[in-house]
Motif scaffolding. Structure first.
Motif, mmCIF file in Angstrom:
data_model
loop_
_atom_site.group_PDB
_atom_site.id
_atom_site.type_symbol
_atom_site.label_atom_id
_atom_site.label_comp_id
_atom_site.label_asym_id
_atom_site.label_seq_id
_atom_site.Cartn_x
_atom_site.Cartn_y
_atom_site.Cartn_z
ATOM 1 N N ALA A 173 -102.574 44.167 59.297
ATOM 2 C CA ALA A 173 -101.890 42.872 59.306
ATOM 3 C C ALA A 173 -102.103 42.300 57.914
ATOM 4 C CB ALA A 173 -102.459 41.947 60.375
ATOM 5 N N GLU A 174 -101.063 42.382 57.097
ATOM 6 C CA GLU A 174 -101.174 41.948 55.705
ATOM 7 C C GLU A 174 -100.454 40.623 55.490
ATOM 8 O OE1 GLU A 174 -102.210 45.149 52.610
ATOM 9 O OE2 GLU A 174 -100.044 45.090 52.854
ATOM 10 N N GLY A 175 -100.925 39.886 54.490
ATOM 11 C CA GLY A 175 -100.295 38.626 54.140
ATOM 12 C C GLY A 175 -100.616 37.497 55.105
ATOM 13 N N VAL A 176 -101.743 37.604 55.814
ATOM 14 C CA VAL A 176 -102.064 36.574 56.802
ATOM 15 C C VAL A 176 -102.507 35.269 56.140
ATOM 16 C CG1 VAL A 176 -102.654 38.285 58.558
ATOM 17 C CG2 VAL A 176 -104.464 37.352 57.106
ATOM 18 N N GLY A 177 -102.719 35.315 54.834
ATOM 19 C CA GLY A 177 -103.076 34.104 54.113
ATOM 20 C C GLY A 177 -101.886 33.356 53.535
ATOM 21 N N TYR A 178 -100.677 33.810 53.840
ATOM 22 C CA TYR A 178 -99.475 33.233 53.241
ATOM 23 C C TYR A 178 -98.812 32.169 54.120
ATOM 24 C CZ TYR A 178 -99.556 37.118 49.871
ATOM 25 O OH TYR A 178 -99.895 38.017 48.897
ATOM 26 N N GLY A 179 -99.554 31.582 55.018
ATOM 27 C CA GLY A 179 -99.004 30.541 55.869
ATOM 28 C C GLY A 179 -98.868 30.998 57.308
ATOM 29 N N ALA A 180 -98.733 30.023 58.208
ATOM 30 C CA ALA A 180 -98.751 30.289 59.642
ATOM 31 C C ALA A 180 -97.631 31.229 60.083
ATOM 32 C CB ALA A 180 -98.664 28.971 60.405
ATOM 33 N N GLU A 181 -96.435 31.049 59.535
ATOM 34 C CA GLU A 181 -95.309 31.865 59.968
ATOM 35 C C GLU A 181 -95.500 33.325 59.587
ATOM 36 O OE1 GLU A 181 -90.444 32.093 59.322
ATOM 37 O OE2 GLU A 181 -91.526 30.235 58.887
ATOM 38 N N ARG A 182 -95.921 33.572 58.356
ATOM 39 C CA ARG A 182 -96.109 34.952 57.915
ATOM 40 C C ARG A 182 -97.335 35.576 58.582
ATOM 41 N NH1 ARG A 182 -94.778 35.493 51.550
ATOM 42 N NH2 ARG A 182 -94.954 37.695 52.137
ATOM 43 N N ARG A 183 -98.336 34.744 58.869
ATOM 44 C CA ARG A 183 -99.509 35.236 59.597
ATOM 45 C C ARG A 183 -99.095 35.720 60.989
ATOM 46 N NH1 ARG A 183 -105.205 33.860 60.048
ATOM 47 N NH2 ARG A 183 -105.874 33.833 62.220
ATOM 48 N N ALA A 184 -98.337 34.888 61.704
ATOM 49 C CA ALA A 184 -97.895 35.261 63.053
ATOM 50 C C ALA A 184 -97.040 36.517 63.023
ATOM 51 C CB ALA A 184 -97.125 34.100 63.683
ATOM 52 N N ALA A 185 -96.164 36.632 62.025
ATOM 53 C CA ALA A 185 -95.302 37.809 61.922
ATOM 54 C C ALA A 185 -96.122 39.064 61.649
ATOM 55 C CB ALA A 185 -94.265 37.601 60.827
ATOM 56 N N ALA A 186 -97.142 38.946 60.798
ATOM 57 C CA ALA A 186 -97.986 40.099 60.478
ATOM 58 C C ALA A 186 -98.769 40.558 61.703
ATOM 59 C CB ALA A 186 -98.935 39.748 59.338
ATOM 60 N N ILE A 187 -99.282 39.605 62.478
ATOM 61 C CA ILE A 187 -100.029 39.954 63.688
ATOM 62 C C ILE A 187 -99.108 40.621 64.704
ATOM 63 C CG2 ILE A 187 -101.284 39.011 65.663
ATOM 64 C CD1 ILE A 187 -102.332 36.816 63.751
ATOM 65 N N ALA A 188 -97.914 40.049 64.888
ATOM 66 C CA ALA A 188 -96.968 40.619 65.842
ATOM 67 C C ALA A 188 -96.571 42.036 65.450
ATOM 68 C CB ALA A 188 -95.739 39.721 65.938
ATOM 69 N N ALA A 189 -96.348 42.262 64.159
ATOM 70 C CA ALA A 189 -95.961 43.603 63.699
ATOM 71 C C ALA A 189 -97.091 44.606 63.941
ATOM 72 C CB ALA A 189 -95.587 43.559 62.224
ATOM 73 N N ALA A 190 -98.335 44.192 63.681
ATOM 74 C CA ALA A 190 -99.464 45.096 63.891
ATOM 75 C C ALA A 190 -99.641 45.410 65.374
ATOM 76 C CB ALA A 190 -100.733 44.475 63.321
ATOM 77 N N MET A 191 -99.484 44.398 66.225
ATOM 78 C CA MET A 191 -99.611 44.634 67.666
ATOM 79 C C MET A 191 -98.509 45.552 68.171
ATOM 80 S SD MET A 191 -100.903 41.034 69.286
ATOM 81 C CE MET A 191 -102.598 40.467 69.019
ATOM 82 N N LYS A 192 -97.317 45.397 67.630
ATOM 83 C CA LYS A 192 -96.214 46.290 68.005
ATOM 84 C C LYS A 192 -96.533 47.723 67.602
ATOM 85 C CE LYS A 192 -91.185 46.767 67.592
ATOM 86 N NZ LYS A 192 -89.950 46.183 66.976
ATOM 87 N N GLU A 193 -97.172 47.881 66.460
ATOM 88 C CA GLU A 193 -97.545 49.224 66.005
ATOM 89 C C GLU A 193 -98.616 49.822 66.925
ATOM 90 O OE1 GLU A 193 -98.832 51.482 61.850
ATOM 91 O OE2 GLU A 193 -98.478 49.314 61.849
ATOM 92 N N ILE A 194 -99.538 48.982 67.392
ATOM 93 C CA ILE A 194 -100.539 49.459 68.357
ATOM 94 C C ILE A 194 -99.850 49.900 69.643
ATOM 95 C CG2 ILE A 194 -102.505 48.763 69.804
ATOM 96 C CD1 ILE A 194 -103.254 46.801 67.495
ATOM 97 N N ASP A 195 -98.908 49.089 70.115
ATOM 98 C CA ASP A 195 -98.180 49.413 71.354
ATOM 99 C C ASP A 195 -97.448 50.737 71.235
ATOM 100 O OD1 ASP A 195 -98.982 47.035 72.539
ATOM 101 O OD2 ASP A 195 -97.164 45.955 71.955
ATOM 102 N N ALA A 196 -96.979 51.059 70.024
ATOM 103 C CA ALA A 196 -96.180 52.265 69.829
ATOM 104 C C ALA A 196 -97.022 53.530 69.794
ATOM 105 C CB ALA A 196 -95.372 52.154 68.537
ATOM 106 N N LEU A 197 -98.335 53.380 69.643
ATOM 107 C CA LEU A 197 -99.198 54.556 69.622
ATOM 108 C C LEU A 197 -99.283 55.164 71.011
ATOM 109 C CD1 LEU A 197 -102.198 53.390 67.384
ATOM 110 C CD2 LEU A 197 -100.416 55.021 66.775
ATOM 111 N N LYS A 198 -99.058 56.433 71.115
ATOM 112 C CA LYS A 198 -99.147 57.129 72.378
ATOM 113 C C LYS A 198 -100.507 57.812 72.485
ATOM 114 C CE LYS A 198 -94.924 56.014 73.340
ATOM 115 N NZ LYS A 198 -94.663 54.930 74.314
ATOM 116 N N GLU A 199 -101.135 57.646 73.625
ATOM 117 C CA GLU A 199 -102.411 58.312 73.896
ATOM 118 C C GLU A 199 -103.406 58.040 72.776
ATOM 119 O OE1 GLU A 199 -101.377 62.388 74.609
ATOM 120 O OE2 GLU A 199 -100.802 61.969 76.663
ATOM 121 N N LEU A 200 -103.839 56.792 72.689
ATOM 122 C CA LEU A 200 -104.725 56.373 71.606
ATOM 123 C C LEU A 200 -105.979 57.246 71.516
ATOM 124 C CD1 LEU A 200 -102.878 53.824 71.744
ATOM 125 C CD2 LEU A 200 -104.913 52.485 71.211
#
Length: 202
Positions: A173-200
């Motif tokens: 999750a990069e750019g979390v220091g660039y304001g609330a909107e970009r922080r939320a977007a970075a977290i959401a993108a990272a969580m989506k990437e976790i969700d996409a992992l099969k058989e962790l």
């Protein structure tokens, strides 16, 4: 049953890396029956090695302080060996690892136990593990010119590889220091990437 070692090292009350680790634990728990071993390195940081304790990891322990350090090192290494999956929450602090996570590595990177030199070549002794490193960074270090100042991700990859953990997935999750909107977007993108992992923990 999958054994999962969970390492958190974020010290911030609203730590992004902790949120990502929690999400990854939830996802892997839906895939398998898991046994979780949790180490909160921020709340209970491993002691840094000192001249009085170094022999506990790098020599023959003789004093009470050295024996206590050896016992802690043995515990950490046993947890590492037992794990099928290692989840590491690692925020970037001052371009590198948190001091607590570095201290954990100082206790587990131990000659004869997690690595050895064979004919002058290092061989990692911790094999057959998968690691997922969940990073949070205030800036965007996958882009130039900031990429040259990233001593965080290459270092943690080197430490894991050195002890034989070569199946490593990095989620940032990069750019979390660039304001609330970009922080939320970075977290959401990272969580989506976790969700996409099969058989962790495969």
């Amino acid at each position: 049953m999958r054994n999962v070692l969970v390492l958190n090292s974020g010290v911030s009350p609203d730590s992004v890396s902790r949120r990502l680790v929690g999400h990854a634990v939830a996802v892997v728990s839906t895939q398998y029956e898991v046994r979780l071993v949790r180490r909160d390195l921020a709340i209970r940081p491993p002691p840094h090695l000192t001249p009085e304790t170094l022999a506990g990891v790098r020599g023959t322990p003789a004093t009470p302080a050295e024996r206590a350090t050896r016992l802690l090192s043995d515990q950490f290494i046993a947890e590492l060996r037992a794990a099928d999956l290692i989840l590491i929450g690692s925020p970037m602090y001052n371009f590198g690892l948190s001091t607590a996570l570095r201290a954990w590595f100082d206790h587990v990177v131990r000659p004869g136990e997690t690595f050895a030199y064979v004919d002058g070549v290092v061989r990692g002794l911790v094999a057959g593990k998968r690691a997922i490193v969940l990073e949070s960074r205030g800036g965007r270090y996958m882009e130039e010119p900031a990429r040259a100042t990233d001593f965080h991700e290459p270092y943690i990859q080197q430490l894991l590889s050195f002890i034989g953990v070569t199946d490593v997935k990095i989620i940032r999750a990069e750019g979390v220091g660039y304001g609330a909107e970009r922080r939320a977007a970075a977290i959401a993108a990272a969580m989506k990437e976790i969700d996409a992992l099969k058989e962790l923990a495969a």
